[in-house]
Write a protein that holds these residues in place. Structure first.
Motif, short mmCIF file in Angstrom:
data_model
loop_
_atom_site.label_atom_id
_atom_site.label_comp_id
_atom_site.label_asym_id
_atom_site.label_seq_id
_atom_site.Cartn_x
_atom_site.Cartn_y
_atom_site.Cartn_z
N ALA A 26 0.78 -1.28 -0.24
CA ALA A 26 -0.09 -0.14 0.12
C ALA A 26 0.73 1.48 0.02
CB ALA A 26 -0.72 -0.09 1.19
N GLU A 27 2.24 0.96 1.22
CA GLU A 27 2.98 2.28 0.95
C GLU A 27 2.92 2.26 -0.77
OE1 GLU A 27 5.27 1.63 3.90
OE2 GLU A 27 4.16 2.11 5.34
N ARG A 28 3.72 1.62 -1.20
CA ARG A 28 4.45 1.51 -2.68
C ARG A 28 3.93 2.31 -3.79
NH1 ARG A 28 7.09 -4.06 -3.69
NH2 ARG A 28 7.65 -2.18 -6.00
N ALA A 29 2.09 1.18 -3.58
CA ALA A 29 1.13 1.86 -4.13
C ALA A 29 1.01 3.25 -4.34
CB ALA A 29 0.14 1.05 -3.89
N ALA A 30 0.92 3.50 -3.08
CA ALA A 30 0.48 5.36 -2.91
C ALA A 30 1.80 6.06 -3.21
CB ALA A 30 0.08 5.37 -1.54
N ALA A 31 3.34 5.69 -3.38
CA ALA A 31 4.24 6.26 -3.44
C ALA A 31 4.03 6.00 -5.13
CB ALA A 31 5.70 6.53 -3.18
N LEU A 32 3.56 5.12 -6.04
CA LEU A 32 3.76 5.63 -7.50
C LEU A 32 3.11 5.58 -7.81
CD1 LEU A 32 4.53 4.01 -9.68
CD2 LEU A 32 2.89 1.77 -9.15
N THR A 33 1.37 6.10 -7.52
CA THR A 33 0.87 7.18 -7.57
C THR A 33 1.26 8.53 -7.94
OG1 THR A 33 -1.09 5.45 -6.83
CG2 THR A 33 -2.25 7.47 -7.60
N ARG A 34 1.24 8.77 -6.62
CA ARG A 34 2.36 9.82 -6.48
C ARG A 34 3.46 10.61 -7.44
NH1 ARG A 34 2.30 8.81 -0.78
NH2 ARG A 34 4.64 8.91 -0.96
N GLN A 35 3.63 9.27 -7.40
CA GLN A 35 5.02 9.71 -8.83
C GLN A 35 4.63 9.93 -9.79
OE1 GLN A 35 9.11 6.92 -10.08
NE2 GLN A 35 8.85 7.77 -8.01
N THR A 36 3.75 8.66 -11.13
CA THR A 36 3.90 8.86 -11.72
C THR A 36 1.52 9.19 -12.77
OG1 THR A 36 2.78 6.88 -11.96
CG2 THR A 36 4.82 6.93 -12.41
N GLY A 37 0.93 9.50 -11.52
CA GLY A 37 -0.28 9.76 -11.43
C GLY A 37 -1.02 8.43 -11.93
N GLN A 38 -0.76 7.87 -12.28
CA GLN A 38 -1.37 6.04 -11.68
C GLN A 38 -1.20 5.34 -10.63
OE1 GLN A 38 -1.06 4.06 -15.71
NE2 GLN A 38 -0.08 5.94 -16.39
N ALA A 39 -2.45 4.94 -10.71
CA ALA A 39 -1.95 3.95 -9.59
C ALA A 39 -2.47 2.41 -9.63
CB ALA A 39 -3.79 3.67 -8.83
N PRO A 40 -1.17 1.21 -9.50
CA PRO A 40 -1.34 -0.31 -9.53
C PRO A 40 -2.88 -0.38 -9.90
CG PRO A 40 0.32 -0.04 -8.01
CD PRO A 40 -1.10 1.81 -8.05
N CYS A 41 -2.55 -1.48 -11.34
CA CYS A 41 -4.50 -2.10 -11.65
C CYS A 41 -4.33 -2.98 -12.26
CB CYS A 41 -4.59 -1.28 -12.73
SG CYS A 41 -5.90 -2.13 -13.23
N LEU A 42 -5.32 -3.63 -11.16
CA LEU A 42 -5.17 -5.50 -11.63
C LEU A 42 -6.20 -5.72 -12.36
CD1 LEU A 42 -4.09 -8.58 -10.56
CD2 LEU A 42 -5.10 -8.02 -8.60
N ALA A 43 -6.09 -6.21 -12.91
CA ALA A 43 -7.15 -6.87 -13.48
C ALA A 43 -8.04 -8.88 -13.54
CB ALA A 43 -7.28 -6.96 -15.39
N THR A 44 -9.16 -9.07 -13.08
CA THR A 44 -9.10 -9.95 -12.47
C THR A 44 -10.71 -10.44 -13.56
OG1 THR A 44 -11.21 -9.38 -10.75
CG2 THR A 44 -8.95 -9.47 -10.24
N VAL A 45 -10.06 -11.35 -14.20
CA VAL A 45 -10.49 -12.20 -15.43
C VAL A 45 -11.22 -13.91 -14.71
CG1 VAL A 45 -11.56 -13.18 -17.34
CG2 VAL A 45 -9.26 -11.23 -16.92
#
Length: 290
Positions: A26-45
């Protein structure tokens, strides 16, 4: 290698370690979102409406939300063909807004699951189910481990289990659990023996194991008298009634370390999935120090 100090094994708390991993993701995802403007996305099928599969997908999506990972769910009808499923996965593989893809299995008896798995782009195979991921893992290259084996390795590391030179016995040979966990153990300098439900005199082999991985899919298949005193026992099975592949009551008096069911390997599988989704997003988005 932990030694037996009492008549009762120390339990390996996968739930607690998984919580730590999810918090870190969660901490890394938040940092990634701040840095790139995109949140990690997981697609489930998900193909069809198998109750257990529906529950698993719902749980994974809920964990994603808690970790700041976007979840995109694609629910396909039970009548979906292999070609249609492959086309859907191909679209997700080509979508830059999707960083990881999880095909919930089983997808149905009419589906060629292997063909469907291979439609997942290797960079987005956060569940570690493709040929590419297995080969990369086996050769120690960059890639994604199958989530349950990857979680098992993290659990062994957390409890300071030294694998070098130890005899590891894997009971099970599935493509997403038994086979890959053996390769990961081999990569850590363990001597690995693969067994399964048809192995002759199985108990004689498991009694030689310093580290025993039970992944055969049969309730209480491994009994305490099948276990070497002081062995580390990982129960990767999950059967109806919250029962693992190891007979817990007899194993707990023989092993030095033992995973409970539930609360052992299961939580680690999902935590590894989330961790690898953030890893995939970081690579695809070119993020630094995330």
């Amino acid at each position: 290698m932990p030694q037996t100090t009492s008549s009762t094994a120390r339990l390996m708390d996968g739930s607690a370690l998984a919580r730590q991993m999810v918090e870190q993701a969660a901490e890394r995802a938040a940092a990634l979102t701040r840095q790139t403007g995109q949140a990690p996305c997981l697609a489930t099928v998900l193909v069809g409406e198998d109750p257990a599969s529906v529950t698993y997908v719902r749980m994974k999506r809920a964990r994603c939300e808690k970790a700041g990972i976007r979840s995109r769910h694609i629910a396909l009808p039970a009548a979906t063909t292999t070609a249609q499923l492959i086309a859907t996965i191909g679209e997700l593989s080509d979508d830059p807004g999707v960083h990881g893809i999880l095909l919930q299995h089983p997808a149905g008896p009419h589906i060629d699951e292997r063909a469907a798995f291979e439609a997942i782009a290797p960079a987005k195979d956060v569940d570690g189910v493709t040929f590419h991921s297995f080969a990369a893992m086996s050769f120690g290259l960059d890639g994604f481990a199958s989530c349950t084996p990857g979680g098992i390795m993290r659990l062994l590391d957390h409890y300071d289990v030294d694998l070098t030179g130890k005899h590891a016995v894997v009971v099970g040979r599935s493509a997403i659990l038994g086979k890959p966990v053996g390769m990961l153990l081999l990569g850590r300098n363990a001597t690995v023996t693969y067994c399964h439900s048809r192995t002759n005199d199985l108990a004689a082999i498991t009694r030689e194991a310093d580290v025993l991985i039970a992944a055969v899919g049969r309730p209480r298949f491994i009994h305490g008298d099948h276990i070497k005193p002081g062995a580390v026992v990982i129960d990767a099975g999950y059967n109806p009634g919250n029962v693992g592949d190891v007979d817990f009551d007899s194993a707990v008096t023989r092993a030095s370390l033992l995973t409970p069911v539930p609360g052992g390997v299961g939580p680690m599988t999902i935590a590894t999935l989330l961790t690898q989704t953030v890893d995939a997003a970081s690579r695809q988005l070119g993020a630094t120090a995330v």
